[in-house]
Design an enzyme around this catalytic site. Structure first.
Site, mmCIF file in Angstrom:
data_model
loop_
_atom_site.group_PDB
_atom_site.id
_atom_site.type_symbol
_atom_site.label_atom_id
_atom_site.label_comp_id
_atom_site.label_asym_id
_atom_site.label_seq_id
_atom_site.Cartn_x
_atom_site.Cartn_y
_atom_site.Cartn_z
ATOM 1 N N HIS A 59 0.810 -1.230 0.000
ATOM 2 C CA HIS A 59 0.000 0.000 0.000
ATOM 3 C C HIS A 59 0.843 1.280 0.000
ATOM 4 O O HIS A 59 0.722 2.120 -0.882
ATOM 5 C CB HIS A 59 -0.904 0.032 1.239
ATOM 6 C CG HIS A 59 -1.774 -1.166 1.395
ATOM 7 N ND1 HIS A 59 -2.916 -1.352 0.668
ATOM 8 C CD2 HIS A 59 -1.673 -2.248 2.220
ATOM 9 C CE1 HIS A 59 -3.496 -2.482 1.025
ATOM 10 N NE2 HIS A 59 -2.757 -3.049 1.964
HETATM 11 C C1 BDR Z 1 -2.336 1.018 5.597
HETATM 12 O O1 BDR Z 1 -2.499 0.570 6.937
HETATM 13 C C2 BDR Z 1 -1.268 0.140 7.463
HETATM 14 O O2 BDR Z 1 -1.417 -1.070 8.105
HETATM 15 C C3 BDR Z 1 -0.294 0.080 6.321
HETATM 16 O O3 BDR Z 1 1.012 0.430 6.742
HETATM 17 C C4 BDR Z 1 -0.844 1.086 5.340
HETATM 18 O O4 BDR Z 1 -0.377 2.378 5.630
HETATM 19 C C5 BDR Z 1 -3.103 0.094 4.685
HETATM 20 O O5 BDR Z 1 -4.476 0.129 4.983
#
Ligand code: BDR
Ligand code: CA
Length: 308
Positions: free
Chosen positions: A236
């Site tokens: 992500h």
């Molecule tokens: C986001 O949530 C976190 O767990 C990850 O680092 C990312 O920023 C994804 O939903």
């Protein structure tokens, strides 16, 4: 040359985003890294940031920010990132220095000292960045845009409706989306397409010192992702950095975006797709990525850090 500050909660995908940015220092000047309570407590994500920066011998200044969201208590994500917030690799203890200023003052000073406009990168809950805009509104003239990983127009991941970073601090996210500043939103619409396959993860094993670190991070992250139905791993946070490095591999549309802050839809991001609001369409919502080029960007960056 782009000038950026990375606000983050490492976090496996945060760590890969930081490494990719560091490898591209001919294109981006990292003014600093700041931490925010999110995937784990502020103390733990700061330890993780120190470990990553130390691992690649970086001299990038690091500052710590808010431990808690603006109004509610922190919701962490050990189910995705483990007890440390970045489980997988073993580090030998962090000695990396921390700036004496809190992240909000640190960001303000870095932005005002810079001769160019600055891109703020938000890879965690948006608390620090929201406080920056509220406490020091004069920085707005010096912000090129805010590149965030957060939200999604179709679905959520922490609730059916909300994505984790926005869910943790929707009040902060609202301040960002309503700021009228240009925003690039890498939400789940695009980040779940930005995935690395199991074979690509394996190819990093023993490839080089930093590639192997990425392998260890991704191996854990891939295993934990399976409980949420992922075979491959969406990286992500890397989208928010990859867009700065190579916007051409993404596509999206401009909308006015807002956030629900109460009820069962708390943390839901929604776009004015019918253009009925008179608010500015200040948010570029990304929805497609050239996956192969995205993975090449990561693998190439790791090779640079390995000295290949
Ligand atoms: C986001 O949530 C976190 O767990 C990850 O680092 C990312 O920023 C994804 O939903
Ligand atoms: Ca993150």
């Amino acid at each position: 040359m782009k000038h950026i500050i990375i606000d983050c909660d490492p976090g496996h995908d945060d760590a890969l985003a930081i490494l990719t940015a560091i490898a591209n220092r001919k294109k981006i000047n990292i003014l600093g890294v700041t931490t925010i309570g999110g995937n784990q407590t502020l103390e733990k994500v700061t330890a993780n940031a120190k470990n990553i920066l130390e691992y690649v011998d970086s001299s990038i200044p690091l500052a710590t920010g808010q431990a808690e969201p603006l109004t509610k208590s922190l919701r962490i994500a050990p189910e995705a990132h483990g007890d440390s917030g970045m489980d997988g690799p073993y580090f030998h203890g962090e000695k990396y220095p921390i700036a004496s200023d809190n992240a909000v003052l640190f960001m303000y000073n870095k932005i005002m000292e810079c001769d160019h406009k600055v891109i703020l990168v938000g890879l965690g809950p948006l608390t620090n960045i929201a406080l920056l805009l509220k406490v020091f509104p004069q920085v707005k003239n010096k912000i090129e845009y805010i590149s965030i990983m957060g939200g999604g127009l179709d679905h959520g991941n922490i609730t059916p409706l909300a994505e984790f970073n926005i869910y943790v601090d929707p009040e902060a996210a609202k301040i960002i989306f309503r700021s009228d500043l240009p925003i690039v939103m890498s939400g789940l619409d695009v980040t779940e397409k930005a995935e690395i396959t199991v074979e690509e993860i394996k190819s990093l094993q023993h490839k080089g010192r930093v590639s192997h670190l990425a392998y260890e991070l991704l191996h854990f992250y891939n295993q934990s992702g399976r409980q949420f139905g992922f075979t491959n791993s969406p990286i992500h946070d890397l989208c928010a950095i990859a867009y700065i490095l190579n916007p051409d591999i993404f596509s999206g549309s401009f909308y006015s975006v807002d956030v629900v802050t109460d009820g069962t839809a708390r943390g839901l991001t929604f776009a004015d797709k019918r253009f009925v609001s008179d608010k500015t369409k200040n948010t570029l919502v990304l929805d497609e990525v050239d996956r192969d080029k995205f993975v090449d960007l990561l693998v190439g960056a790791l090779a640079v850090l390995d000295g290949e």
